[in-house]
Design a protein around this motif. Structure first.
Motif, PDB file in Angstrom:
ATOM      1  N   UNK A  18       9.927  -3.578  -5.454  1.00 53.96           N
ATOM      2  CA  UNK A  18       8.685  -4.347  -5.489  1.00 53.96           C
ATOM      3  C   UNK A  18       9.013  -5.756  -5.939  1.00 53.96           C
ATOM      4  N   UNK A  19       8.498  -6.722  -5.193  1.00 54.34           N
ATOM      5  CA  UNK A  19       8.684  -8.120  -5.535  1.00 54.34           C
ATOM      6  C   UNK A  19       7.358  -8.833  -5.336  1.00 54.34           C
ATOM      7  N   UNK A  20       6.841  -9.417  -6.412  1.00 58.02           N
ATOM      8  CA  UNK A  20       5.546 -10.103  -6.379  1.00 58.02           C
ATOM      9  C   UNK A  20       4.450  -9.224  -5.810  1.00 58.02           C
ATOM     10  N   UNK A  21       4.488  -7.935  -6.127  1.00 53.26           N
ATOM     11  CA  UNK A  21       3.460  -7.004  -5.680  1.00 53.26           C
ATOM     12  C   UNK A  21       3.650  -6.464  -4.282  1.00 53.26           C
ATOM     13  N   UNK A  22       4.714  -6.883  -3.592  1.00 54.47           N
ATOM     14  CA  UNK A  22       4.992  -6.387  -2.242  1.00 54.47           C
ATOM     15  C   UNK A  22       6.035  -5.279  -2.317  1.00 54.47           C
ATOM     16  N   UNK A  54      -2.399  -4.261   0.764  1.00 57.31           N
ATOM     17  CA  UNK A  54      -2.690  -5.073   1.940  1.00 57.31           C
ATOM     18  C   UNK A  54      -2.050  -4.517   3.196  1.00 57.31           C
ATOM     19  N   UNK A  55      -1.634  -5.411   4.066  1.00 55.75           N
ATOM     20  CA  UNK A  55      -1.077  -5.038   5.365  1.00 55.75           C
ATOM     21  C   UNK A  55       0.209  -4.233   5.206  1.00 55.75           C
ATOM     22  N   UNK A  56       0.387  -3.293   6.137  1.00 50.56           N
ATOM     23  CA  UNK A  56       1.584  -2.454   6.159  1.00 50.56           C
ATOM     24  C   UNK A  56       2.350  -2.752   7.441  1.00 50.56           C
ATOM     25  N   UNK A  57       3.605  -3.113   7.276  1.00 46.82           N
ATOM     26  CA  UNK A  57       4.494  -3.399   8.405  1.00 46.82           C
ATOM     27  C   UNK A  57       5.508  -2.257   8.518  1.00 46.82           C
ATOM     28  N   UNK A  58       5.719  -1.793   9.740  1.00 47.44           N
ATOM     29  CA  UNK A  58       6.622  -0.671   9.991  1.00 47.44           C
ATOM     30  C   UNK A  58       7.782  -1.148  10.850  1.00 47.44           C
ATOM     31  N   UNK A  59       9.007  -0.832  10.438  1.00 45.31           N
ATOM     32  CA  UNK A  59      10.180  -1.046  11.283  1.00 45.31           C
ATOM     33  C   UNK A  59      10.953   0.264  11.317  1.00 45.31           C
ATOM     34  N   UNK A  60      12.010   0.301  12.094  1.00 45.52           N
ATOM     35  CA  UNK A  60      12.802   1.521  12.187  1.00 45.52           C
ATOM     36  C   UNK A  60      13.580   1.813  10.906  1.00 45.52           C
ATOM     37  N   UNK A  61      13.734   0.820  10.046  1.00 46.75           N
ATOM     38  CA  UNK A  61      14.515   0.997   8.824  1.00 46.75           C
ATOM     39  C   UNK A  61      13.679   1.069   7.556  1.00 46.75           C
ATOM     40  N   UNK A  63       9.466   0.366   5.494  1.00 46.46           N
ATOM     41  CA  UNK A  63       8.046   0.032   5.452  1.00 46.46           C
ATOM     42  C   UNK A  63       7.879  -1.104   4.455  1.00 46.46           C
ATOM     43  N   UNK A  64       7.011  -2.050   4.792  1.00 42.79           N
ATOM     44  CA  UNK A  64       6.697  -3.143   3.875  1.00 42.79           C
ATOM     45  C   UNK A  64       5.190  -3.144   3.677  1.00 42.79           C
ATOM     46  N   UNK A  65       4.795  -3.122   2.415  1.00 42.98           N
ATOM     47  CA  UNK A  65       3.371  -3.100   2.082  1.00 42.98           C
ATOM     48  C   UNK A  65       3.081  -4.313   1.215  1.00 42.98           C
ATOM     49  N   UNK A  66       2.153  -5.135   1.685  1.00 44.08           N
ATOM     50  CA  UNK A  66       1.807  -6.364   0.969  1.00 44.08           C
ATOM     51  C   UNK A  66       0.764  -6.083  -0.110  1.00 44.08           C
TER      52      UNK A  66
END
Length: 131
Positions: A18-22, A54-61, A63-66
């Protein structure tokens, strides 16, 4: 390269940072592009405004959640695990590709019950003195 017919993946919670809440968390297993596309669709369908992230980004490697709000960690984990579980179920092989014995579901259930008697018999035999 041929596509795998039944891709399966899971969230590697041990890799969470987690970095700055992400939140960034890795995916383990075979997250093919079809699998990640389906995960994005499930997340989009289930995502509600007012959640603690917030927004959730999905890649093959990964997940990123804002913008993960403090205190929403358990809810976010449940949400993401549920979405991944759904996608894995969507890509699971058909049930008739099981062990190939052709047994019906009822037969398989009865077999499981009968086999469980083996465990009961062992404990019962140990508890009862022989005559």
């Amino acid at each position: 390269m041929a596509k795998q017919r039944n891709p399966q993946a899971e969230i590697d919670w041990a890799s969470a940072s987690v970095s700055d809440g992400d939140l960034t968390v890795g995916l383990a297993g075979d997250a093919t592009s079809d699998w990640t596309d389906r995960l994005e669709g499930v997340i989009d369908r289930l995502q509600r405004s007012g959640s603690g992230w917030g927004a959730i980004k999905v890649s093959r490697k990964e997940l990123r959640v804002a913008s993960v709000a403090p205190g929403s960690e358990a809810d976010l984990r449940h949400f993401l695990d549920s979405a991944v579980l759904q996608v894995n179920a969507d890509f699971a092989p058909p049930e008739d590709e099981g062990d190939g014995d052709g047994a019906s579901e009822a037969d398989n259930e009865m077999r499981a019950v009968f086999r469980s008697f083996a465990d009961d018999g062992e404990t019962r035999d140990e508890a009862e003195p022989s005559t």
